[in-house]
Motif scaffolding. Structure first.
Motif, PDB file in Angstrom:
ATOM      1  N   LEU A  17       0.821  -1.214   0.000  1.00  0.00           N
ATOM      2  CA  LEU A  17       0.000   0.000   0.000  1.00  0.00           C
ATOM      3  C   LEU A  17       0.855   1.264   0.000  1.00  0.00           C
ATOM      4  O   LEU A  17       0.331   2.363  -0.138  1.00  0.00           O
ATOM      5  N   SER A  18       2.176   1.126   0.142  1.00  0.00           N
ATOM      6  CA  SER A  18       3.060   2.296   0.186  1.00  0.00           C
ATOM      7  C   SER A  18       3.290   2.899  -1.188  1.00  0.00           C
ATOM      8  O   SER A  18       3.861   3.973  -1.310  1.00  0.00           O
ATOM      9  N   ASN A  19       2.887   2.192  -2.237  1.00  0.00           N
ATOM     10  CA  ASN A  19       3.065   2.670  -3.607  1.00  0.00           C
ATOM     11  C   ASN A  19       4.514   3.001  -3.927  1.00  0.00           C
ATOM     12  O   ASN A  19       4.804   3.948  -4.645  1.00  0.00           O
ATOM     13  N   GLY A  20       5.436   2.249  -3.348  1.00  0.00           N
ATOM     14  CA  GLY A  20       6.851   2.457  -3.640  1.00  0.00           C
ATOM     15  C   GLY A  20       7.450   3.671  -2.973  1.00  0.00           C
ATOM     16  O   GLY A  20       8.566   4.057  -3.290  1.00  0.00           O
ATOM     17  N   ASP A  22       8.961   6.222   0.136  1.00  0.00           N
ATOM     18  CA  ASP A  22      10.089   6.032   1.041  1.00  0.00           C
ATOM     19  C   ASP A  22       9.763   6.495   2.456  1.00  0.00           C
ATOM     20  O   ASP A  22      10.618   6.954   3.191  1.00  0.00           O
ATOM     21  N   ASN A  23       8.511   6.386   2.853  1.00  0.00           N
ATOM     22  CA  ASN A  23       8.116   6.779   4.198  1.00  0.00           C
ATOM     23  C   ASN A  23       7.312   5.640   4.813  1.00  0.00           C
ATOM     24  O   ASN A  23       6.168   5.804   5.180  1.00  0.00           O
ATOM     25  N   CYS A  24       7.958   4.476   4.904  1.00  0.00           N
ATOM     26  CA  CYS A  24       7.268   3.272   5.346  1.00  0.00           C
ATOM     27  C   CYS A  24       8.116   2.504   6.347  1.00  0.00           C
ATOM     28  O   CYS A  24       9.317   2.700   6.430  1.00  0.00           O
ATOM     29  N   LEU A  25       7.478   1.599   7.022  1.00  0.00           N
ATOM     30  CA  LEU A  25       8.174   0.653   7.867  1.00  0.00           C
ATOM     31  C   LEU A  25       8.556  -0.539   7.005  1.00  0.00           C
ATOM     32  O   LEU A  25       7.734  -1.056   6.255  1.00  0.00           O
ATOM     33  N   ARG A  37      12.868  -1.318  10.144  1.00  0.00           N
ATOM     34  CA  ARG A  37      13.527  -0.027   9.931  1.00  0.00           C
ATOM     35  C   ARG A  37      12.575   0.919   9.209  1.00  0.00           C
ATOM     36  O   ARG A  37      11.613   0.508   8.571  1.00  0.00           O
ATOM     37  N   ASP A  38      12.890   2.192   9.283  1.00  0.00           N
ATOM     38  CA  ASP A  38      12.154   3.228   8.568  1.00  0.00           C
ATOM     39  C   ASP A  38      12.771   3.348   7.176  1.00  0.00           C
ATOM     40  O   ASP A  38      13.984   3.510   7.043  1.00  0.00           O
ATOM     41  N   SER A  39      11.966   3.252   6.134  1.00  0.00           N
ATOM     42  CA  SER A  39      12.508   3.286   4.773  1.00  0.00           C
ATOM     43  C   SER A  39      13.190   4.613   4.447  1.00  0.00           C
ATOM     44  O   SER A  39      14.012   4.662   3.522  1.00  0.00           O
ATOM     45  N   VAL A  40      12.919   5.654   5.182  1.00  0.00           N
ATOM     46  CA  VAL A  40      13.595   6.934   4.972  1.00  0.00           C
ATOM     47  C   VAL A  40      15.090   6.794   5.271  1.00  0.00           C
ATOM     48  O   VAL A  40      15.915   7.490   4.699  1.00  0.00           O
ATOM     49  N   ASP A  41      15.429   5.848   6.152  1.00  0.00           N
ATOM     50  CA  ASP A  41      16.812   5.690   6.598  1.00  0.00           C
ATOM     51  C   ASP A  41      17.649   4.751   5.745  1.00  0.00           C
ATOM     52  O   ASP A  41      18.814   4.506   6.059  1.00  0.00           O
ATOM     53  N   VAL A  42      17.099   4.206   4.681  1.00  0.00           N
ATOM     54  CA  VAL A  42      17.837   3.248   3.852  1.00  0.00           C
ATOM     55  C   VAL A  42      19.130   3.891   3.359  1.00  0.00           C
ATOM     56  O   VAL A  42      19.130   5.004   2.836  1.00  0.00           O
TER      57      VAL A  42
END
Length: 73
Positions: A17-20, A22-25, A37-42
């Motif tokens: 549901l995140s549609n790709g 970068d603000n997801c778990l 992890r938080d996808s912002v931190d990748v």
């Protein structure tokens, strides 16, 4: 949980549901545990990763699916 886990080969997944975005778990199942992890931190070497047992993850997600009110906004 205090367990050192090598996340080098972790296969991270996030909600469809995140549609790709970068603000997801993101979650990875590796070495008998679950990493979150938080996808912002990748790519950030200083980023925090939460490591929990598979059993704890299973209990948490089961409770969310069951609608436990204090786990939902």
């Amino acid at each position: 949980m205090n367990k050192k886990v090598d996340l080098t080969n972790a296969e991270w997944a996030k909600s469809e549901l995140s549609n790709g975005g970068d603000n997801c778990l993101e979650v990875a199942f590796i070495d008998g545990v679950v990493a979150l992890r938080d996808s912002v931190d990748v790519g950030d070497p200083a980023a925090q990763v939460l490591i929990i047992s598979r059993k704890d993850y299973e209990l948490f997600t089961t409770s969310v699916r069951a609608g436990q009110s204090n786990l939902l906004p």
